[in-house]
Design a protein around this motif. Structure first.
Motif, mmCIF file in Angstrom:
data_model
loop_
_atom_site.group_PDB
_atom_site.id
_atom_site.type_symbol
_atom_site.label_atom_id
_atom_site.label_comp_id
_atom_site.label_asym_id
_atom_site.label_seq_id
_atom_site.Cartn_x
_atom_site.Cartn_y
_atom_site.Cartn_z
ATOM 1 N N VAL A 34 33.964 33.426 49.006
ATOM 2 C CA VAL A 34 33.391 34.707 48.585
ATOM 3 C C VAL A 34 32.662 35.362 49.761
ATOM 4 O O VAL A 34 32.835 36.556 50.017
ATOM 5 C CB VAL A 34 32.451 34.531 47.371
ATOM 6 C CG1 VAL A 34 31.669 35.806 47.082
ATOM 7 C CG2 VAL A 34 33.246 34.102 46.142
ATOM 8 N N LEU A 38 33.732 38.928 51.626
ATOM 9 C CA LEU A 38 32.819 40.061 51.746
ATOM 10 C C LEU A 38 32.515 40.399 53.204
ATOM 11 O O LEU A 38 32.424 41.570 53.566
ATOM 12 C CB LEU A 38 31.529 39.774 50.970
ATOM 13 C CG LEU A 38 31.710 39.763 49.450
ATOM 14 C CD1 LEU A 38 30.504 39.119 48.776
ATOM 15 C CD2 LEU A 38 31.941 41.179 48.929
ATOM 16 N N LEU A 51 25.577 40.645 49.070
ATOM 17 C CA LEU A 51 26.624 40.912 48.086
ATOM 18 C C LEU A 51 27.121 39.616 47.438
ATOM 19 O O LEU A 51 27.415 39.591 46.241
ATOM 20 C CB LEU A 51 27.790 41.659 48.726
ATOM 21 C CG LEU A 51 27.535 43.139 49.020
ATOM 22 C CD1 LEU A 51 28.613 43.701 49.930
ATOM 23 C CD2 LEU A 51 27.453 43.931 47.728
ATOM 24 N N ALA A 52 27.207 38.548 48.223
ATOM 25 C CA ALA A 52 27.629 37.256 47.659
ATOM 26 C C ALA A 52 26.593 36.757 46.653
ATOM 27 O O ALA A 52 26.952 36.265 45.576
ATOM 28 C CB ALA A 52 27.844 36.230 48.768
ATOM 29 N N THR A 55 27.009 38.701 43.606
ATOM 30 C CA THR A 55 28.238 38.279 42.934
ATOM 31 C C THR A 55 27.993 37.042 42.085
ATOM 32 O O THR A 55 28.361 36.996 40.905
ATOM 33 C CB THR A 55 29.343 37.997 43.979
ATOM 34 O OG1 THR A 55 29.656 39.216 44.657
ATOM 35 C CG2 THR A 55 30.588 37.422 43.332
ATOM 36 N N ALA A 82 33.141 40.136 43.211
ATOM 37 C CA ALA A 82 32.719 40.513 44.567
ATOM 38 C C ALA A 82 33.270 41.888 44.933
ATOM 39 O O ALA A 82 32.556 42.721 45.516
ATOM 40 C CB ALA A 82 33.184 39.463 45.574
ATOM 41 N N ARG A 83 34.513 42.124 44.584
ATOM 42 C CA ARG A 83 35.136 43.416 44.874
ATOM 43 C C ARG A 83 34.387 44.534 44.154
ATOM 44 O O ARG A 83 34.097 45.579 44.732
ATOM 45 C CB ARG A 83 36.601 43.400 44.452
ATOM 46 C CG ARG A 83 37.339 44.673 44.744
ATOM 47 C CD ARG A 83 38.829 44.530 44.393
ATOM 48 N NE ARG A 83 39.492 45.778 44.555
ATOM 49 C CZ ARG A 83 39.601 46.717 43.599
ATOM 50 N NH1 ARG A 83 39.095 46.494 42.405
ATOM 51 N NH2 ARG A 83 40.222 47.846 43.837
ATOM 52 N N LYS A 85 31.262 44.483 43.147
ATOM 53 C CA LYS A 85 29.940 44.618 43.765
ATOM 54 C C LYS A 85 30.052 45.392 45.077
ATOM 55 O O LYS A 85 29.187 46.211 45.407
ATOM 56 C CB LYS A 85 29.300 43.246 44.007
ATOM 57 C CG LYS A 85 28.932 42.519 42.737
ATOM 58 C CD LYS A 85 27.884 43.288 41.972
ATOM 59 C CE LYS A 85 27.545 42.636 40.654
ATOM 60 N NZ LYS A 85 26.642 43.472 39.860
#
Length: 187
Positions: A34, A38, A51-52, A55, A82-83, A85
């Motif tokens: 992940v 990102l 972001l991770a 997620t 993740a996408r 976010k």
């Protein structure tokens, strides 16, 4: 403790049932992928780490709320989160911290070694991830479930409502396209 033998779906259901170690196992399995995903899409390691964290916080909230249906591949699900976010952060021009705030998790603080490790992870899988992203959604899902999820063709076909032959063809054709794409990229 079942540990590595449990599927991602089993870990998420265990998380929902109150098993505090189950989500930690899911995180341990997929955090690097992940973060690498990102990092390749954002300008710096700190943003990728934020972001991770968002997620995984969102995934944990989803698991606790029992919003888990059939989940053939945990990594595909996590990369989807993740996408989303990432898209949300682009729209807002910053990392959304809603899920982390709801869980009262602190913001990620990175040391130089952490930043270097994230950057290293992003470079390690670049050709494979880039090639995977070039596939059709059907081929990509079949490959993620078969290769990353280590699922049987029969099980994948049943979950997707397809024939086993169709799934085998998607995996075979997708892997051939990935090899071709990766060969061209690595030259």
């Amino acid at each position: 403790m079942q540990g590595d033998r449990r599927t991602d779906e089993q870990l998420l259901h265990a998380t929902n049932a109150g098993d505090i170690d189950a989500f930690g196992e899911l995180f341990a399995r997929h955090a690097e992928t992940v973060i690498a995903y990102l990092r390749r899409r954002v300008g710096n390691a700190e943003t990728a780490a934020d972001l991770a964290a968002e997620t995984f916080a969102a995934a944990l909230l989803t698991a606790h709320r029992g919003r888990i249906e059939s989940m053939p591949s945990g990594i595909a699900w996590l990369l989807g989160i993740a996408r989303h976010k990432l898209i949300d952060s682009y729209r807002a021009a910053r990392v959304q911290n809603a899920a982390r705030a709801e869980l009262a998790l602190p913001q990620v603080a990175l040391e130089d070694a952490d930043i270097e490790r994230i950057d290293e992870l992003a470079g390690r899988e670049r050709p494979a991830i880039a090639a995977l992203e070039q596939l059709s959604e059907d081929e990509r899902e079949a490959i993620v479930q078969r290769i990353l999820g280590e699922r049987d063709y029969e099980e994948i076909a049943r979950d997707l409502g397809e024939t086993e032959t169709t799934i085998r063809k998607r995996v075979s054709r997708g892997l051939a396209r990935m090899r071709q794409e990766m060969g061209a990229e690595l030259r």
